[in-house]
Design a protein around this motif. Structure first.
Motif, short mmCIF file in Angstrom:
data_model
loop_
_atom_site.label_atom_id
_atom_site.label_comp_id
_atom_site.label_asym_id
_atom_site.label_seq_id
_atom_site.Cartn_x
_atom_site.Cartn_y
_atom_site.Cartn_z
N TYR A 126 0.82 -1.21 0.00
CA TYR A 126 0.00 0.00 0.00
C TYR A 126 0.86 1.26 0.00
CZ TYR A 126 -3.82 -3.13 1.22
OH TYR A 126 -4.75 -4.15 1.20
N ASN A 127 0.49 2.18 -0.87
CA ASN A 127 0.97 3.56 -0.82
C ASN A 127 -0.24 4.43 -0.49
OD1 ASN A 127 3.93 3.76 -1.93
ND2 ASN A 127 2.89 2.22 -3.18
N ILE A 128 -0.14 5.21 0.56
CA ILE A 128 -1.29 5.95 1.09
C ILE A 128 -0.98 7.44 1.00
CG2 ILE A 128 -2.73 6.34 3.13
CD1 ILE A 128 -1.89 3.45 4.00
N PHE A 129 -1.93 8.19 0.43
CA PHE A 129 -1.74 9.62 0.21
C PHE A 129 -2.87 10.39 0.89
CE2 PHE A 129 -0.06 7.23 -3.40
CZ PHE A 129 1.27 7.63 -3.36
N LEU A 130 -2.48 11.32 1.76
CA LEU A 130 -3.43 12.15 2.49
C LEU A 130 -3.34 13.58 1.98
CD1 LEU A 130 -3.01 9.63 4.33
CD2 LEU A 130 -3.15 11.17 6.30
N ASP A 131 -4.45 14.28 2.07
CA ASP A 131 -4.44 15.71 1.77
C ASP A 131 -3.42 16.39 2.67
OD1 ASP A 131 -5.10 18.18 0.76
OD2 ASP A 131 -6.93 18.40 1.94
N LEU A 132 -2.52 17.14 2.07
CA LEU A 132 -1.40 17.73 2.80
C LEU A 132 -1.88 18.72 3.86
CD1 LEU A 132 1.72 17.91 2.94
CD2 LEU A 132 1.56 19.81 1.31
N LYS A 133 -1.33 18.57 5.08
CA LYS A 133 -1.69 19.45 6.18
C LYS A 133 -0.43 19.95 6.87
CE LYS A 133 -6.35 18.38 7.02
NZ LYS A 133 -6.43 18.27 5.57
N GLU A 134 -0.55 21.11 7.49
CA GLU A 134 0.52 21.62 8.35
C GLU A 134 0.28 21.08 9.75
OE1 GLU A 134 3.27 23.45 8.11
OE2 GLU A 134 3.16 23.49 5.92
N ASN A 135 0.95 20.00 10.08
CA ASN A 135 0.78 19.40 11.40
C ASN A 135 1.69 20.07 12.43
OD1 ASN A 135 -1.12 17.38 10.65
ND2 ASN A 135 0.54 16.17 9.75
N ARG A 136 1.16 20.21 13.63
CA ARG A 136 1.99 20.72 14.73
C ARG A 136 3.14 19.75 15.00
NH1 ARG A 136 1.93 19.17 19.52
NH2 ARG A 136 -0.07 18.12 19.27
N ASN A 137 2.82 18.46 15.02
CA ASN A 137 3.83 17.42 15.16
C ASN A 137 4.21 16.95 13.76
OD1 ASN A 137 5.19 14.96 15.42
ND2 ASN A 137 4.10 14.40 17.29
N LYS A 138 5.41 17.26 13.34
CA LYS A 138 5.84 16.97 11.96
C LYS A 138 5.99 15.48 11.69
CE LYS A 138 6.04 21.36 11.17
NZ LYS A 138 4.92 22.01 10.43
N GLY A 139 6.00 14.67 12.73
CA GLY A 139 6.18 13.23 12.53
C GLY A 139 4.90 12.44 12.47
N ARG A 140 3.75 13.11 12.35
CA ARG A 140 2.47 12.40 12.40
C ARG A 140 2.33 11.34 11.30
NH1 ARG A 140 0.63 13.03 17.46
NH2 ARG A 140 -0.14 15.13 17.91
N LEU A 141 2.71 11.68 10.08
CA LEU A 141 2.50 10.73 8.99
C LEU A 141 3.41 9.51 9.14
CD1 LEU A 141 1.96 13.01 5.87
CD2 LEU A 141 0.31 12.14 7.52
N LYS A 142 4.64 9.74 9.57
CA LYS A 142 5.54 8.61 9.81
C LYS A 142 5.03 7.74 10.95
CE LYS A 142 8.84 8.55 6.80
NZ LYS A 142 8.99 7.35 5.93
N GLU A 143 4.46 8.38 11.96
CA GLU A 143 3.90 7.62 13.08
C GLU A 143 2.71 6.78 12.63
OE1 GLU A 143 2.30 8.46 17.64
OE2 GLU A 143 2.68 10.14 16.28
N LEU A 144 1.86 7.36 11.79
CA LEU A 144 0.72 6.61 11.25
C LEU A 144 1.22 5.45 10.39
CD1 LEU A 144 -2.31 6.23 10.71
CD2 LEU A 144 -2.12 7.97 8.90
N GLU A 145 2.21 5.69 9.57
CA GLU A 145 2.79 4.63 8.75
C GLU A 145 3.35 3.50 9.61
OE1 GLU A 145 6.79 4.16 6.04
OE2 GLU A 145 5.66 6.03 5.84
N ARG A 146 4.06 3.87 10.67
CA ARG A 146 4.64 2.86 11.56
C ARG A 146 3.56 2.03 12.25
NH1 ARG A 146 5.14 2.84 16.76
NH2 ARG A 146 4.66 5.07 16.93
N CYS A 147 2.51 2.70 12.73
CA CYS A 147 1.42 1.98 13.41
C CYS A 147 0.72 1.02 12.45
CB CYS A 147 0.42 2.97 13.99
SG CYS A 147 1.04 3.89 15.41
#
Length: 230
Positions: A126-147
């Motif tokens: 799977y390659n997963i693409f989300l609408d780009l957001k300015e997250n306060r925590n810059k590691g959110r997408l990597k954390e979601l990927e890891r989980c």
């Protein structure tokens, strides 16, 4: 098999301002990776027929553009390679103090996990693409990927990446379908054109848009239960 997932959300402000909407919706369009080129061609062909250069969005649905969005919805339902899943979150029941350390951004990505996890199947990539957001925590997408990777051990999550929606027709389709479902559940149907598109979806479904059985694979609506119990 290699899949791509394109995601967007609707009513996100209700995570922090509960009176904004009754429901928050997070949705995604799944397709085989080798269908992407044909998908882009077909979506661009629809846009070209109506001389549309800009981004497709639920908020742009109006009587003047009804036929354009009607064609997009028809294309989705007539294309076996496309599937859609949306998760509905009742804003009043989200308790960020108790469960998310007062962090609405964290709760948002927890709900994204719920959207994605249950449609990640064994022995796929799977390659997963989300609408780009300015997250306060810059590691959110990597954390979601890891989980996702850690809880789906027999599948591979190659990436979870943010993309600008104006550069992704997949995210634009997710925006339309997610916004449509959220408007229906929030009773926020602001034009006859939007009402007509909801009616068209219900025509293809053969029923009103309501929470789906778990096995519904074309247009799956999941209303998450935040109260516990059995």
């Amino acid at each position: 098999m290699n899949f791509e997932v394109y995601c967007d959300e609707s009513g996100l402000e209700a995570l922090t301002r509960k009176d904004a909407h009754k429901y928050i919706a997070i949705g995604g369009v799944w397709m085989p990776a080798d269908y992407r080129a044909e998908f882009k061609k077909n979506m661009n062909d629809i846009k070209d027929r109506f001389n549309i250069k800009g981004e497709l969005k639920w908020n742009k649905v109006s009587p003047a553009y009804f036929e354009l969005y009607e064609e997009v919805v028809k294309y989705f339902f007539k294309t076996n390679e496309l599937r859609f899943r949306v998760i509905l979150v009742e804003s009043e029941k989200v308790n960020n103090v108790k469960f998310n350390d007062r962090d609405a951004e964290l709760s948002f990505y927890k709900f994204y996990y719920q959207l994605l996890h249950h449609w990640i199947y064994d022995f796929n990539e799977y390659n997963i693409f989300l609408d780009l957001k300015e997250n306060r925590n810059k590691g959110r997408l990597k954390e979601l990927e890891r989980c996702l990777d850690n809880t789906n051990l027999t599948s591979d999550i190659y990436q979870v990446q943010g993309l600008p929606s104006d550069q992704s027709l997949g995210i634009q389709l997710a925006d339309i379908l997610t916004g449509l479902v959220n408007a229906k559940f929030n009773n926020e149907i602001t034009s006859e054109a939007k009402k007509g598109l909801i009616g068209l979806v219900e025509y293809f479904l053969g029923k009103e848009i309501v929470p789906s059985p778990k096995g519904e694979e074309k247009f799956n609506v999941f209303k998450i239960n935040l109260q516990g119990g059995w």
